[in-house]
Design a protein around this motif. Structure first.
Motif, PDB file in Angstrom:
ATOM      1  N   LYS A  98       0.833  -1.198   0.000  1.00 27.80           N
ATOM      2  CA  LYS A  98       0.000   0.000   0.000  1.00 27.80           C
ATOM      3  C   LYS A  98       0.868   1.249   0.000  1.00 27.80           C
ATOM      4  O   LYS A  98       1.941   1.277   0.604  1.00 27.80           O
ATOM      5  N   ASN A 102      -2.110   5.489   2.377  1.00 26.78           N
ATOM      6  CA  ASN A 102      -3.065   4.507   2.902  1.00 26.78           C
ATOM      7  C   ASN A 102      -2.581   3.821   4.178  1.00 26.78           C
ATOM      8  O   ASN A 102      -3.396   3.381   4.994  1.00 26.78           O
ATOM      9  N   GLU A 402      -7.337  -7.978  -2.012  1.00 22.79           N
ATOM     10  CA  GLU A 402      -8.115  -6.930  -2.654  1.00 22.79           C
ATOM     11  C   GLU A 402      -7.650  -5.537  -2.259  1.00 22.79           C
ATOM     12  O   GLU A 402      -7.898  -4.571  -2.993  1.00 22.79           O
ATOM     13  N   ASP A 403      -6.974  -5.412  -1.106  1.00 19.41           N
ATOM     14  CA  ASP A 403      -6.553  -4.088  -0.660  1.00 19.41           C
ATOM     15  C   ASP A 403      -5.139  -3.727  -1.111  1.00 19.41           C
ATOM     16  O   ASP A 403      -4.601  -2.694  -0.704  1.00 19.41           O
ATOM     17  N   ASP A 405      -2.549  -1.939  -3.225  1.00 18.14           N
ATOM     18  CA  ASP A 405      -2.496  -0.816  -4.161  1.00 18.14           C
ATOM     19  C   ASP A 405      -1.640  -1.160  -5.375  1.00 18.14           C
ATOM     20  O   ASP A 405      -1.806  -0.570  -6.445  1.00 18.14           O
ATOM     21  N   ALA A 525      -6.673   3.999  -3.943  1.00 20.71           N
ATOM     22  CA  ALA A 525      -6.586   2.748  -3.190  1.00 20.71           C
ATOM     23  C   ALA A 525      -6.956   1.606  -4.114  1.00 20.71           C
ATOM     24  O   ALA A 525      -7.789   1.763  -5.012  1.00 20.71           O
ATOM     25  N   GLY A 526      -6.307   0.467  -3.921  1.00 26.69           N
ATOM     26  CA  GLY A 526      -6.652  -0.739  -4.656  1.00 26.69           C
ATOM     27  C   GLY A 526      -6.495  -0.595  -6.152  1.00 26.69           C
ATOM     28  O   GLY A 526      -5.514  -0.043  -6.654  1.00 26.69           O
TER      29      GLY A 526
END
Length: 609
Positions: A98, A102, A402-403, A405, A525-526
């Protein structure tokens, strides 16, 4: 407990390079056979992570063992970027996948960074080694993890997710001859008089033996401090005083056996080295030109960096040799990178990092392992530190989170060619920074305030560009195809009024597109970080800057009512939302076809009239 230099020398003499101490597991001498090769269904990873290693000062050219064992046997990624040009935020990005905006770890020390901030953000139970253990891997780490991980807070709580660990601890992390390590749950132990990288190497070899003997797939990190500046704590210091800090920065310290090397080496005299005319923006543009004594010292600083890396070069050879002796080399990915880059004299800067310029953000990435092309340079494959955790997941056969980046980097030549053929080549790297910058040599160490900025590095067929917005709202645009040293800011008020072409287009036209893209990336994000053009063009018609430069989009990008510009409310030392200015979530507009626009509000697309 102190391990003396005499005991260390004796251990080397007895063990052919092995150190046996109470804080280091028994080592097996190089060449000793450990029996049949273990069978595994999953590969292993050994990751060597250096500190402050450059690409553009040529340090890899002085590492023949890295070349022999990694570059010649693996793939070199020339366009790999640190998303934050300082160690702790960069390392947290590596281990979470990330961006720092974030993780909210944006500095090397509290209140905005360091190990305490990492804990406060709840990341100790939700980052890479924890995820890997949950997937059945053993995890091992030796060396520097995060800043402000100290002899006082090392166990409250300890870093989560490690099967075996031997961490370097502050306040002696960067003291090459006075390191403090802390193994598993034991108390910290001082290695005064011993060379930090050599001690770390023996610990890495011991952890490697533990990993192989456990007969489980493993992930091992060796994170030496080289070629970071030496930082020695003063024995006595009074009240907090910026002019008299409790530590002393000096040039790196090499191992004695390397102290004589490279006597004629100098910082490469590129056009941006101590240039006659000022360059850059914000405080950088006001720097005075360095005098002859300053330049001579910086050459010495550079030589010390090269010398300090020689023990790392030997560490890499030692790890590869032991992987071979243990019969697991063919099943193991060996990855080499650094947390951020470094400048020495470029743009008149004193030795240091923290800027968005190429020397500070372009870092080594080398991968050797199953299926990876030997001796191949993956030019044009743009990747960032946010991609490393997804890449490790990919090569270990784990489903991406899924999280994340970032996204997995294509490692094999077939994957790289396939991405290009399908038009899925990623071209951008988002870069961000908060707080101050400081010189690390003996000249002008005064912290430079308001070093907060957002930046974008983008390259593709026909363009190679850098765009940034500082917190004082100065803008920079460099056409690096013709200006690789980033000396001619095409958006400077002093630039000629006649339009100067950048990648075949007027700078303003380029800047309008990059500003919109940066608006998406600054709080992404993501998947929005991975595919930012999709936010601006949800119909999928634009997947690159080349697509976005089509004339039909000129009015859309030039109109700030449709695409808000990136600007700061004020300069802040950390990620403070109200200081960040407009965000995509609040103001972003999307192109929806000829004369039609939409905007994101409350998480859904609506018509905009």
């Amino acid at each position: 407990m102190r391990v003396t230099a005499l005991a260390y020398t004796a251990a080397v003499a007895i063990g052919f390079g092995a150190v046996v101490t109470a804080s280091s597991p028994e080592q097996v001498p190089l060449g000793h056979s450990h029996g049949p090769r273990p069978q595994r269904r999953q590969p292993n990873v050994v990751f060597v992570l250096t500190d402050d290693q450059d690409v553009h000062l040529g340090s890899l050219d002085y590492m023949p063992l890295v070349k022999k064992h990694l570059i010649d046997q693996g793939t070199y990624f020339s366009s790999h970027y640190a998303t934050t040009a300082v160690c702790c935020p960069s390392r947290v990005t590596i281990w979470t996948g990330k961006f720092a905006h974030n993780t909210n770890v944006t500095d090397v020390k509290p209140p905005y960074g360091g190990y305490p901030k990492f804990l406060a953000e709840g990341l100790n139970d939700n980052y890479f080694p924890v995820w890997l253990q949950q997937a059945g891997y053993n995890t091992y780490y030796t060396g520097k993890l995060f800043n402000a991980h100290t002899v006082e807070n090392y166990n409250s709580p300890p870093p989560g997710g490690f099967t075996g660990s031997d961490f370097l601890l502050d306040p002696h992390t960067y003291d090459y001859l006075n390191a403090t390590f802390q193994r598993n749950g034991e108390e910290p132990r001082s290695y005064e008089g011993l060379y930090s990288t050599d001690v770390l190497a023996e610990k890495a070899y011991g952890l490697l033996d533990e990993a192989v003997d456990a007969k489980k797939p493993f992930f091992l990190v060796a994170a030496p401090i080289a070629p970071h500046a030496n930082v020695a704590m003063k024995l006595e210091h009074g009240p907090r005083d910026p002019q008299n800090p409790p530590f002393e920065f000096t040039e790196p310290v090499p191992a004695p056996r390397h102290a004589h090397l490279f006597p004629g080496a100098k910082v490469p005299r590129t056009p941006n080295f101590n240039p006659e005319a000022p360059s850059g923006a914000n405080w950088v543009s006001a720097l005075p030109r360095q005098n002859a004594s300053n330049v001579a010292y910086n050459d010495h600083f550079h030589r010390q960096r090269l010398r300090a890396l020689q023990a790392v070069d030997e560490l890499v050879a030692g790890l590869v040799s032991r992987l071979g002796e243990r019969g697991v080399l063919d099943d193991t990915y060996v990855v080499y990178s650094s947390d951020n880059g470094y400048h020495v004299g470029q743009h008149r800067l004193q030795p240091g990092k923290s800027c968005g310029y190429e020397e500070d953000v372009n870092v080594p990435l080398i991968v050797r392992g199953p299926g990876v092309e030997p001796g191949f340079s993956a030019d044009g494959v743009v990747s960032t530190h946010a991609d490393l955790a997804p890449t490790f997941f990919d090569i270990l056969g784990l489903k991406p989170r899924e999280d994340f980046d970032g996204a997995a980097i294509p490692l094999t030549r077939g994957e790289i060619d396939g991405v290009r053929e399908r038009g899925e080549r990623r071209e951008h790297a988002g870069i961000e920074y908060w707080g101050s910058a400081m010189g690390e040599g003996v000249y002008n160490r005064d912290p430079r305030q308001n070093n907060t900025y957002k930046a974008l590095r983008i390259s593709g067929p026909g363009y190679n560009l850098y765009y940034s917005v500082w917190c004082n709202n100065e803008h920079e645009l460099y056409d690096m195809a013709v200006d690789p040293g980033q000396l001619n800011n095409l958006l400077s008020p002093s630039s000629p009024s006649t339009p100067i072409l950048a990648a075949g287009h007027a700078p303003r036209k380029i800047a309008d597109r990059l500003d919109a893209l940066l608006l998406v990336l600054k709080t992404c994000a993501g998947t929005r970080c991975q595919r930012p053009w999709a936010s601006l063009h949800p119909d999928g018609a634009v997947r690159s800057l080349a697509d976005a430069l089509a004339p039909r989009y000129d009015a859309f990008y030039a109109d700030n009512r449709k695409v808000a510009s990136v600007k700061y409310a004020y300069c802040a030392d950390g990620f403070i939302p109200e200081a960040e200015g407009p965000t995509w979530e609040d103001t972003g507009r999307a192109f929806g076809g000829e004369g039609e626009y939409g905007y994101l509000k409350g998480g859904r697309w609506e018509d905009w009239v």
